[in-house]
Structures are given as C-alpha cells and as structure tokens.
Design a protein around this motif. Structure first.
Motif, PDB file in Angstrom:
ATOM      1  N   CYS B  61       0.835  -1.193   0.000  1.00 22.22           N
ATOM      2  CA  CYS B  61       0.000   0.000   0.000  1.00 22.22           C
ATOM      3  C   CYS B  61       0.878   1.254   0.000  1.00 22.22           C
ATOM      4  O   CYS B  61       0.607   2.223  -0.707  1.00 22.22           O
ATOM      5  N   LEU B  62       1.948   1.226   0.791  1.00 19.73           N
ATOM      6  CA  LEU B  62       2.869   2.363   0.834  1.00 19.73           C
ATOM      7  C   LEU B  62       3.593   2.527  -0.500  1.00 19.73           C
ATOM      8  O   LEU B  62       3.786   3.627  -0.996  1.00 19.73           O
ATOM      9  N   SER B  65       2.457   4.392  -4.295  1.00 16.06           N
ATOM     10  CA  SER B  65       2.620   5.756  -4.805  1.00 16.06           C
ATOM     11  C   SER B  65       4.036   6.023  -5.336  1.00 16.06           C
ATOM     12  O   SER B  65       4.308   7.081  -5.882  1.00 16.06           O
ATOM     13  N   VAL B 175       9.630   1.579   8.333  1.00 16.22           N
ATOM     14  CA  VAL B 175       8.323   2.177   8.601  1.00 16.22           C
ATOM     15  C   VAL B 175       7.645   1.329   9.671  1.00 16.22           C
ATOM     16  O   VAL B 175       7.349   0.155   9.432  1.00 16.22           O
ATOM     17  N   PHE B 178       1.370   0.148  11.212  1.00 14.33           N
ATOM     18  CA  PHE B 178       0.169   0.914  11.553  1.00 14.33           C
ATOM     19  C   PHE B 178      -0.410   0.489  12.909  1.00 14.33           C
ATOM     20  O   PHE B 178      -0.997   1.297  13.624  1.00 14.33           O
ATOM     21  N   CYS B 179      -0.240  -0.798  13.268  1.00 18.63           N
ATOM     22  CA  CYS B 179      -0.773  -1.298  14.552  1.00 18.63           C
ATOM     23  C   CYS B 179      -0.075  -0.687  15.740  1.00 18.63           C
ATOM     24  O   CYS B 179      -0.604  -0.726  16.850  1.00 18.63           O
ATOM     25  N   TRP B 202       2.012   7.109  14.096  1.00 20.28           N
ATOM     26  CA  TRP B 202       1.218   7.721  15.167  1.00 20.28           C
ATOM     27  C   TRP B 202       2.096   8.662  15.982  1.00 20.28           C
ATOM     28  O   TRP B 202       3.233   8.322  16.315  1.00 20.28           O
ATOM     29  N   ILE B 215       4.843  11.898   9.354  1.00 22.53           N
ATOM     30  CA  ILE B 215       4.426  12.781   8.256  1.00 22.53           C
ATOM     31  C   ILE B 215       2.930  12.667   8.019  1.00 22.53           C
ATOM     32  O   ILE B 215       2.442  12.819   6.910  1.00 22.53           O
ATOM     33  N   GLN B 217      -0.976  10.750   8.336  1.00 23.36           N
ATOM     34  CA  GLN B 217      -1.581   9.446   8.086  1.00 23.36           C
ATOM     35  C   GLN B 217      -1.093   8.867   6.750  1.00 23.36           C
ATOM     36  O   GLN B 217      -1.103   9.545   5.730  1.00 23.36           O
ATOM     37  N   LEU B 218      -0.615   7.624   6.777  1.00 22.14           N
ATOM     38  CA  LEU B 218      -0.083   7.001   5.552  1.00 22.14           C
ATOM     39  C   LEU B 218      -1.069   6.041   4.916  1.00 22.14           C
ATOM     40  O   LEU B 218      -1.028   5.780   3.719  1.00 22.14           O
ATOM     41  N   LEU B 219      -1.953   5.441   5.757  1.00 21.93           N
ATOM     42  CA  LEU B 219      -2.811   4.371   5.222  1.00 21.93           C
ATOM     43  C   LEU B 219      -4.289   4.728   5.310  1.00 21.93           C
ATOM     44  O   LEU B 219      -4.666   5.576   6.115  1.00 21.93           O
TER      45      LEU B 219
END
Lengths: 165, 219
Positions: B61-62, B65, B175, B178-179, B202, B215, B217-219
């Motif tokens: 997902c990261l 882009s 990175v 997210f958890c 976070w 930087i 929210q990434l997801l």
C-alpha cells in the motif's frame, strides 16, 4: 430512529473468534439489535467452530469467507469486527460505522493498542465481548469519518531521503 | 615476540572494526544519515522486506505511490513458506508495472515464526543471517525498505555490516507498522540503532523517539 431495514455485518477475518459469534447470538444482543432497526445479520465466520442459530425476527446468515469483502461492508449499516489492523482499515475507508471487539483470549494482544488509538480519535468504538451491549448504546452517528490518506506523502518522503528530490 | 605482534595487530583490527561500527551507529542514531548526502541521478536498487499477512499489505500500500523508474530494480525478500505474500507481490507488480517486470522475488529461511520463543529464535535468526550473507553481497542494494516482519532483521544487519566494511552504501528505511501506536515492535526496537530513517504512523511514537519522522496518516 429511522425504520429503514438495517443490515449488520459481523466479521472475524481469518481468526478463530467463535466467542464473538456466540456473543451476538445471545438473546439480549439480538433483542437490542432488533430494537435498533436491524433486520438482517450477516456473519463472516472463518474456520472457527460455531452453531448456526436462527431467530424469529432477525435473519441470520453465515458464510465462511467472502471474495467481495468490501461489497459486504458497503451493503451494511454497521460492522462489528475483530481487531485486525487490515480489517479495521478496510472498513474505516468505506466510512461505515465500526465496532471492534477485542479477543481477550489472544496473548500479547497489542491489537487493542490500535483499537484504543482509533477510538480516542473517534473513528470507531472498541470493547470486549462482555461490553458489547453497552457499546451498542453509544451514538454511532457521532463517529468521525476516517480521512483518506495523501498517498503522495510517503513517496515525497522517500524521494527526499534518497536524494531524488 | 612474533606471537605478541600477531595478537596485538589482531586486537587492533578488532578495535578498528568496533570503532567503525560505533561511529556508524552514532551517525545513524543522531540523524546524520537521514537525508542522502548528494543528489541521486541513477535509479536506486531497492530491496523490500516482505513479511507475513498485514505487513505485506501495508508495505504494498505504501509502495503504490512510488515512482518505479526511480526505484528499480526491486528485489522482494520473503520467508520461504509465505505463499500468500508471494501472490500479493506478483499481483501488485503486475498491476503497477504492466510489462516492465523489473523486479525479483527472493526467498529466505524464517528468522522467527509467529509464537516462537525468543530463546530459540536466536538460533533460527543466526541461520537465516548466514543464509542471507551471500545474497546481500551479490545484491548490494541502495535502499532497504522494511516495515517490521522478522525477515528484515538479518537483512538489515548484514547491510549495516557491509556498510561498516565499505562494501556497499545502503540506506535503511524502516516504517513502523500501523498497529503500533504507543510502543515500538521488537523489530523497531532493534532497528532504531541501525536504520537511517524511521517513519512512524502515530504521534505518540514520535514522542518516544526523537529522530523518528511522523508525516501524517499514511494508510
């Protein structure tokens, strides 16, 4: 309260979380859901053991897995889910109200860390199986929509780190 | 006398290596390697550490882009037993690059299986480190991207040692998953000493580690 026929989607992902299914099958919860205007409950049950209970008023449906998971979420008015980060994110991106139920039987459950954070940001509610009745009383309409991320941020960041920019 | 000389030069060599390693750790942990020292013109050979389940989805997902002309070729390293991640990577690459096919998938032994005890994971980690050395010597990537699965630890360690030995100049970008909102993962706690860039998702983690970047929210 509106009287549109509402649909609830319950998902355990690929985890073994029969306790969540059994909790929602309790008369107390089913009565509560029916009084909230729900007519149909779709369970995504995974591979765990469970009993296929029926109900006089509510239509209960059981499916192991869905190919079109997002389609099921979009069709529903409320999602009750296990605490997996992937599932949480997918549901939040659809903008559907979400209640996350923590599986207390899992050791080293750092997943509640994420649920806690997302609740303090008011994107969802989280609870344990025993607290589900009270959580259903909370105002689901007051939850905030999870913002769409700016995908370019990461790319810009990495380009800068690497000396491309 | 001659025995003494050999011993002394041996000690000297070990001291030099340790000084070099401590110098690098110091440079990394004080944030001096965050931004590349010069402008990069050629595409960066990228190694992506792919782990199990959620980590893989998050990483792809990261990467969605990224401009793949800049990050080419891409070598995905994953555990040998991880069929699901393999399929996800292939699907992702097929969709994003169409016919370019400038990527490779490499598999290595697992360093720590889910629920494996920390003690026995020491041995499996040593084995997977030994396994990765020849691969890393061949690849010498410009960038290692990882987000915390067990497989990334041996890879990053070897890259760091090769960097200490002036064999390659690899940038390690970690990175945090997210958890992780309040505490760093085990991988994170290890990599804070050797990763050039640490990106967290976070704000509380940013407060825990000054040199980490947040930087939004990434997801």
């Amino acid at each position: 309260m509106d009287f549109k026929e509402k649909r609830l989607f319950v998902t355990v992902g690929t985890t073994q979380f029969s306790k969540l299914i059994e909790t929602i099958q309790q008369d107390e919860i089913l009565y509560k859901l029916s009084s909230m205007g729900f007519k149909e409950i779709q369970f995504q049950v995974g591979t765990g053991k469970y009993e296929q209970k029926e109900h006089q008023v509510l239509k209960l449906k059981y499916t192991p897995f869905f190919d079109d998971f997002l389609g099921e979420v979009t069709k529903s008015d409320l999602v009750i889910s296990h605490a997996g980060a992937g599932t949480c994110l997918e549901v939040l991106h659809t903008g559907k109200p979400l209640i996350v139920v923590i599986n207390e039987d899992l050791m080293d459950n750092h997943q509640s860390e994420l649920a806690e954070q997302l609740q303090s940001d008011e994107y969802l509610y989280f609870c344990t199986c025993n607290e589900l009745v009270e959580t259903l009383d909370k105002n689901l309409k007051s939850l905030r929509k999870y913002p769409k991320p700016n995908k370019q941020n990461f790319s810009n960041y990495l380009n800068k780190c690497m000396g491309f920019a | 006398m001659e025995g003494n000389l050999a011993l002394e030069s041996g000690i000297l060599a070990i001291l030099l290596v340790l000084v070099r390693i401590f110098f690098l750790v110091h440079k990394v942990t004080t944030g001096h390697t965050k931004v590349w020292h010069k402008k990069r013109v050629n595409a960066a050979k990228t190694l992506v550490c792919i782990g199990s389940g959620g980590h893989t989805t998050e990483m792809l997902c990261l990467m969605a882009s990224l401009d793949f002309l800049k990050y080419s070729p891409r070598h995905y390293v994953m555990a040998r037993t991880d069929e699901t991640s393999y399929l996800k990577v292939v699907a992702f690459e097929n969709e994003k690059t169409k016919d370019a096919k400038d990527y490779f998938i490499r598999t290595i032994p697992r360093s720590r299986a889910v629920n494996q005890s920390y003690f026995s994971s020491i041995f499996t980690t040593i084995y997977s480190i030994l396994y990765c050395i020849p691969m890393m010597l061949r690849l010498r990537p410009d960038l290692i991207l990882c987000n915390g699965p067990g497989t990334c630890i041996p890879i990053c360690f070897i890259a760091f040692l090769l960097k200490a030995a002036f064999i390659c100049d690899t940038k390690i970008v970690f990175v945090e998953s997210f958890c992780r909102t309040q505490t760093f993962s085990l991988s994170g706690n290890i990599l804070i000493y050797i990763a050039d860039n640490i990106l967290v998702q976070w704000p509380p983690l940013k407060r825990k580690l000054k040199r980490a970047d947040y930087i939004g929210q990434l997801l």
